[in-house]
Design a protein around this motif. Sequence first.
Motif, PDB file in Angstrom:
ATOM      1  N   LEU A 246     -14.270 135.476 -19.928  1.00  0.00           N
ATOM      2  CA  LEU A 246     -13.147 135.891 -20.762  1.00  0.00           C
ATOM      3  C   LEU A 246     -11.953 136.443 -19.988  1.00  0.00           C
ATOM      4  O   LEU A 246     -10.805 136.129 -20.326  1.00  0.00           O
ATOM      5  N   PRO A 247     -12.141 137.253 -18.932  1.00  0.00           N
ATOM      6  CA  PRO A 247     -10.953 137.743 -18.215  1.00  0.00           C
ATOM      7  C   PRO A 247     -10.077 136.617 -17.667  1.00  0.00           C
ATOM      8  O   PRO A 247      -8.850 136.692 -17.733  1.00  0.00           O
ATOM      9  N   LYS A 263      -3.423 125.332 -13.299  1.00  0.00           N
ATOM     10  CA  LYS A 263      -3.312 124.371 -12.197  1.00  0.00           C
ATOM     11  C   LYS A 263      -3.736 125.003 -10.869  1.00  0.00           C
ATOM     12  O   LYS A 263      -4.327 124.328 -10.007  1.00  0.00           O
ATOM     13  N   TYR A 264      -3.448 126.268 -10.693  1.00  0.00           N
ATOM     14  CA  TYR A 264      -3.862 126.944  -9.463  1.00  0.00           C
ATOM     15  C   TYR A 264      -5.381 126.987  -9.362  1.00  0.00           C
ATOM     16  O   TYR A 264      -5.958 126.711  -8.304  1.00  0.00           O
ATOM     17  N   VAL A 265      -6.038 127.298 -10.463  1.00  0.00           N
ATOM     18  CA  VAL A 265      -7.513 127.337 -10.457  1.00  0.00           C
ATOM     19  C   VAL A 265      -8.085 125.938 -10.221  1.00  0.00           C
ATOM     20  O   VAL A 265      -9.046 125.768  -9.456  1.00  0.00           O
ATOM     21  N   LEU A 266      -7.503 124.932 -10.854  1.00  0.00           N
ATOM     22  CA  LEU A 266      -7.965 123.555 -10.619  1.00  0.00           C
ATOM     23  C   LEU A 266      -7.793 123.177  -9.151  1.00  0.00           C
ATOM     24  O   LEU A 266      -8.645 122.487  -8.568  1.00  0.00           O
ATOM     25  N   ASP A 293      -7.232 135.128  -7.730  1.00  0.00           N
ATOM     26  CA  ASP A 293      -8.288 135.078  -6.717  1.00  0.00           C
ATOM     27  C   ASP A 293      -9.325 136.175  -6.962  1.00  0.00           C
ATOM     28  O   ASP A 293     -10.538 135.943  -6.818  1.00  0.00           O
ATOM     29  N   TYR A 294      -8.857 137.350  -7.318  1.00  0.00           N
ATOM     30  CA  TYR A 294      -9.775 138.463  -7.603  1.00  0.00           C
ATOM     31  C   TYR A 294     -10.641 138.158  -8.819  1.00  0.00           C
ATOM     32  O   TYR A 294     -11.849 138.404  -8.813  1.00  0.00           O
ATOM     33  N   LEU A 299     -15.787 136.551 -11.189  1.00  0.00           N
ATOM     34  CA  LEU A 299     -16.488 135.576 -12.018  1.00  0.00           C
ATOM     35  C   LEU A 299     -17.685 134.992 -11.276  1.00  0.00           C
ATOM     36  O   LEU A 299     -18.757 134.807 -11.861  1.00  0.00           O
ATOM     37  N   ALA A 300     -17.533 134.705  -9.989  1.00  0.00           N
ATOM     38  CA  ALA A 300     -18.617 134.118  -9.202  1.00  0.00           C
ATOM     39  C   ALA A 300     -19.817 135.053  -9.126  1.00  0.00           C
ATOM     40  O   ALA A 300     -20.961 134.601  -9.036  1.00  0.00           O
TER      41      ALA A 300
END
Length: 308
Positions: A246-247, A263-266, A293-294, A299-300
């Motif tokens: 969710l964040p 797009k940055y995440v992709l 990035d944080y 999330l990981a």
Amino acid sequence: MTFGVDAKGVYPIAATPFNADMSVDYDSVDRLTEFYQDAGATGMTILGILGEAQKLEPEESLTIAKRVIARSRVPVVVGVSNPSFAAMRRLAREVTDAGAAGVMLAPASHLRSDEQIAAYFHHCVEAIGPDVPWALQDYPLTLSVILSVPMISRIMKEHPSCVMLKAEDWPGLEKISAIRKLQAAGDLRKFSILTANGGLFLDFEPERGSDGTMTGYAFPDMLVELDRLHREGERDAAHDLFDAHLPLIRFEQQQGIGLAVRKYVLMRRGAITSDVQRSPRSSLTPAGRSEVDYLLERLARKDPRARL
């Protein structure tokens, strides 16, 4: 798997990758097509708002569509909304001839009355042909057109070729319930409901009767897993997975920079080479990238499958 009234699962809305010189990055189009399929997508939707369709030349749109359709092992739905019915007709017919499973239509932003809306979709179906399956996009937050439940019912009754509602009104949970109640009572024919809104309400939409999702969240593999958990009745596990993402889902939904985030995440996930957008465009500042990035790092830790 077919695109029709029984369609279920996850139909990611695809981004359109560009090179630094603003030309279409066709290598990334190919890679993104495989990325969505490898994630377990049931189908794909291209040339939508997320796909910056309004920024493409007609020949670029057609080339992208044909390229994706040729590589896809799942049904491809193509956004063909256009102020020009002639342009809509051409793209719809050419992508259908190329093997598209169907098209997506959104109401033009100038429509206000129900009669205007009804007349518009009459002309749309006349343009694309009554034999072409299509999805109705209900997105008043961006399109500024209100499709009430009675209006949606009228469109579905007048146009049997409309096989799906892309539901992204806000709030929309009660709207889904109202539609399903009409169908259960036999007052409205069957059609698929896939939800969007960036995935913000995917924790409860399946419980209200949605058949899946058609959104562009940059973790389509999570969308597939979430859909599976909901369908198998694993409610707590589904909500836990949603809560972990969710964040980032919320961050992606910021007005003005949402597409830049996505797009940055992709790009970080290796699905596209560059996060470039065509003008008018937004971009992430160094601080914004650092925040994404944080969020990805956090999330990981919560969902190991989200490791880059």
